[in-house]
Each structure stands twice: as C-alpha cells, then as structure tokens.
Design a protein around this motif. Sequence first.
Motif, PDB file in Angstrom:
ATOM      1  N   VAL A 101      60.051  49.624  42.004  1.00 52.20           N
ATOM      2  CA  VAL A 101      61.373  49.693  42.646  1.00 52.20           C
ATOM      3  C   VAL A 101      61.594  51.082  43.219  1.00 52.20           C
ATOM      4  CG1 VAL A 101      63.870  49.611  42.232  1.00 52.20           C
ATOM      5  CG2 VAL A 101      62.380  47.862  41.238  1.00 52.20           C
ATOM      6  N   TYR A 119      61.808  52.446  47.180  1.00 54.24           N
ATOM      7  CA  TYR A 119      62.897  53.338  47.601  1.00 54.24           C
ATOM      8  C   TYR A 119      62.338  54.559  48.315  1.00 54.24           C
ATOM      9  CZ  TYR A 119      66.275  57.161  46.757  1.00 54.24           C
ATOM     10  OH  TYR A 119      67.089  58.254  46.872  1.00 54.24           O
ATOM     11  N   PHE A 148      69.948  49.222  39.841  1.00 56.97           N
ATOM     12  CA  PHE A 148      68.860  49.920  40.520  1.00 56.97           C
ATOM     13  C   PHE A 148      68.363  51.086  39.672  1.00 56.97           C
ATOM     14  CE2 PHE A 148      67.746  53.662  43.075  1.00 56.97           C
ATOM     15  CZ  PHE A 148      66.592  53.198  43.691  1.00 56.97           C
ATOM     16  N   THR A 164      64.479  51.929  37.913  1.00 56.95           N
ATOM     17  CA  THR A 164      63.633  53.033  38.370  1.00 56.95           C
ATOM     18  C   THR A 164      62.799  53.639  37.254  1.00 56.95           C
ATOM     19  OG1 THR A 164      65.356  54.720  38.028  1.00 56.95           O
ATOM     20  CG2 THR A 164      65.261  53.636  40.199  1.00 56.95           C
ATOM     21  N   MET A 180      65.110  42.858  39.104  1.00 58.07           N
ATOM     22  CA  MET A 180      64.741  43.663  40.267  1.00 58.07           C
ATOM     23  C   MET A 180      63.332  44.239  40.099  1.00 58.07           C
ATOM     24  SD  MET A 180      67.016  46.824  41.825  1.00 58.07           S
ATOM     25  CE  MET A 180      68.529  45.864  41.633  1.00 58.07           C
TER      26      MET A 180
END
Length: 467
Positions: free
Chosen positions: A65, A69, A165, A169, A213
């Motif tokens: 993830v 980004y 989010f 990470t 996610m």
Amino acid sequence: MADITVTTSPERSANPLLVWAIAVAIPLMLLVPALWNGYPLLQSDTGGYLARWYEGYLVPSRSTVFGLYLHYGENSYFWLNLAIQALATMWILQLTLRVFGLARPWRLFGLCLVLSLATALPWLASMLLTDIFAGLSVLSLFILVLHGDKVSRNEKIALFFFTAFAAATHSATMAVLLGLCIVAWIARPFLRKRIKASSLLQGTLTIAAGAVMLVSANYALSGQVAWTPGGFSIAFARMLQDGIVTRYLNDHCATHQFKLCPYRNQLPETADDFLWSRESVFNDLGRFAGMSDEMGYIAAHALTEYPLWQAKEALMDTGEQLLDVATGENTDHPSLMHTYGIFREFVRSNLKPVDAARQQVGHLTFGPFNLVHVPVALISSALVFALLIIAIWRRRADDVTLLMATVCLTLLGNAVICGVISGPHDRYGSRLVWITTLAVMIAAMKRTPREDETPRENGTRDPSRTA
C-alpha cells in the motif's frame, strides 16, 4: 467565596489573510528539511517500499500500500507525497485543537512551530517513509472514536479512510491502533458516557478496512492473497541479537540439520547486520526465500524452550525501546546504498535530483538536532505518564485525561510490539514520541485560563477545569 466557572465566548472570526498566511506557512514549515535538502529525504527502507511496484513480489515488512502511494508520486519527484504528508499533518493537528476547544489560527501556528523546532515532526513529514502516518493515525483514531460528534460527516469519512490507509502502511502501526481499540472496548463498560459504541465500532472498522486494503494491494502486485510476510523472521533476528538463537543452535545442532548450524559461531551481533548487511550468512543462504521456514521454526520453538529468558529480554527490550527516541536513524549516506540501488534500477528519472541532494553528498547530520529532540521527547513522555497517574489518582476522566491515556497506551504498545519483535530502534520511538509533546502542550493550554474565556461567579465548577 463563590466558586468560579469558566464560560467560552463565541468564536471570533479570524482575519482571512491571517488564516491563508498560516495555511501556507505551516506546510512549508513542516517541509523545511526537504526544502533544505533539495529533494525529499530518503531512508534505508525507502527503496524496499518503492520497489514493490516494479518487482512484483512481497517482501517482509514492506507494505505494498505504501509502495503504491510512493509510486504515484514519482513524476513529481515525490513532492506530491510530501505535500500530502504536510497537509495531512496540518489537518490532523487542526482537528485535534478544535475538538479540545482550542481552535485559533495563531494557536495552530504556534503549536506547529514548537513541534517543528523541538521534535522530529518536520523530519518525518519530509521523508519518504511510513513513519509520519504512525503518530497521525493515533490522533485521527482518537478524534474519530472520542470526538466524532465534534467533526462533520465528511471529516469523519476522511478520518476513517486516513486511519485505514495509515494502518495499511505498516504492520506495527496497525497493531498499535488495534491495541488501542481493544483497550477501549475493555474500558467502555466503565466509561460509557465518554466512549460511544457506535464511534468505537467505526474506529475498529478502520483497522479491518486497512487490512482489506493491504491484502488487496498484495494481490494486485504479487498475485497472492496474503499478508505482508516477515513476522517470525523479524522476531528471529531479534532473538539472534539477544543471543537466544546461538543458544538454541548449540543445543540442537547435534540432532537437527539446520542450515545455520555450520555458521552458529559466526553469526552477526545485531539483527540489522544479519538481515540487511551485504556480507552476511543470511545472504549466502538465500535470504528470506531460503531461510524463512527455518527462522520461523527456530523462533517458535525458542519461545517455548526458554520462556524465562524470552520474558526477561522482552521486558528489557520494551524498556529500551521507550528510551530510544533519537531522530534520523538510517538516513546517513552509507546506510542508503540499497535505496540508491533501487533508484538507479527503477526510477532513473529521479537520479539527477537524488544525486544533487545534500543528503547524498554527506551534509546531513542529526547530532545537533538530537541535543534538543531527545531531552524534549523524554521529558514530554515522563510528563504524560505523570499527568495520567495524577488524573487517575484524582478520578478525573476528562478529555485531557483520555488524551494522556491514549498517548501512554500508544507508547507502551509501540514499545512492546517493536521492541520485542524487531528489537529496540530509535526510529520506532522517534516516529511516535512527538505526540507526547503535543499532548503536554494541549494539557497546558486546557489547564490555563485563556483570553477568550471570562470567569463568572456561580455555585458550581466546570468538572473539566477542576484541578
């Protein structure tokens, strides 16, 4: 003598020019290290995240993830990523002040100025690393769960996805947030008026959303429905550093044919040297692909064979992690060789500004900064724990106390998760400890009469202002 209660006058509208000036100044302030450097700051782990898009397979402790980004910021030389990080920081800090009734442009500016001068915050915001999201996600979860009624619906949605989010990470960040939610569910029967079930459920669902996610990104990039690997392997390296692996090999190599047995007297002294050094037995034996099963087996069995030793080392590593808070670990030029290699292999469009940055030509040192950052962090941490103990002793459960409790639980949870699994590192402490300074400043502002408050005589006292 009559008691005094404090009432807050209606919000005075701020000068629009002042608001805009502060809105521009704060992100620039937070990005001063990157602006000075001439390029976003890199860290030894940056390349591992960035390579996820290109290599197409999963690597221990490297979130896909966060890799995605970073990838979408390449064409902007990653300044887009830093802009997002600086604006998110300003937004979360502004919301934090607002839910405590401290929303004033000049307060926000002053808060950011102190944090920028006295803590690692601007270095975290200026770096291409997950660390900035660790502290911000704790604050966003705090606002969502305990102060959701003080923000708009759109802000709650934004907080939800931001927290999800951030959790995706880094596994340690997700674990800390999950731990906070678990403690909140346990405490809720005693704090029903302060912790709403619906808000706590929303907070808990951010963790689930982050997990979805992460697994989705892993599948999209690697074709595997899998969690990011590395748990037992990282724990193994910590046990090696503590001497437990050598003892286990000496006890069992006579009856087990481990790959490490011929090297048991030549193992590196630290986990970092074992996992990340270019010249290591770990590399010779195939790294994670060749060693994961064996490391997982040894780590699991060493837990059961030496429980008292493991408990002692876990306690010592947790305590050490609470004290390891220096800024800038693994951002010096020699430690960045792997990251440079990733840029040269996959992101050649960025090579010219990367090579020209001050960080790459040896002008970056954190010694002078840590003369301020370390004592401020340690004193702030001590004050937060002291304020929480005093509040518990006085049976006070106001907003400030809940903030102190959240920050203390975050520090303890982070120390256990990172210290015990990965071993103590300054980076793990530095990325979170700045929120202790923030909490102390909020406590000071809340306990001090403010210019927009006027005392009036009454027969009662505001409980949240009671000393």
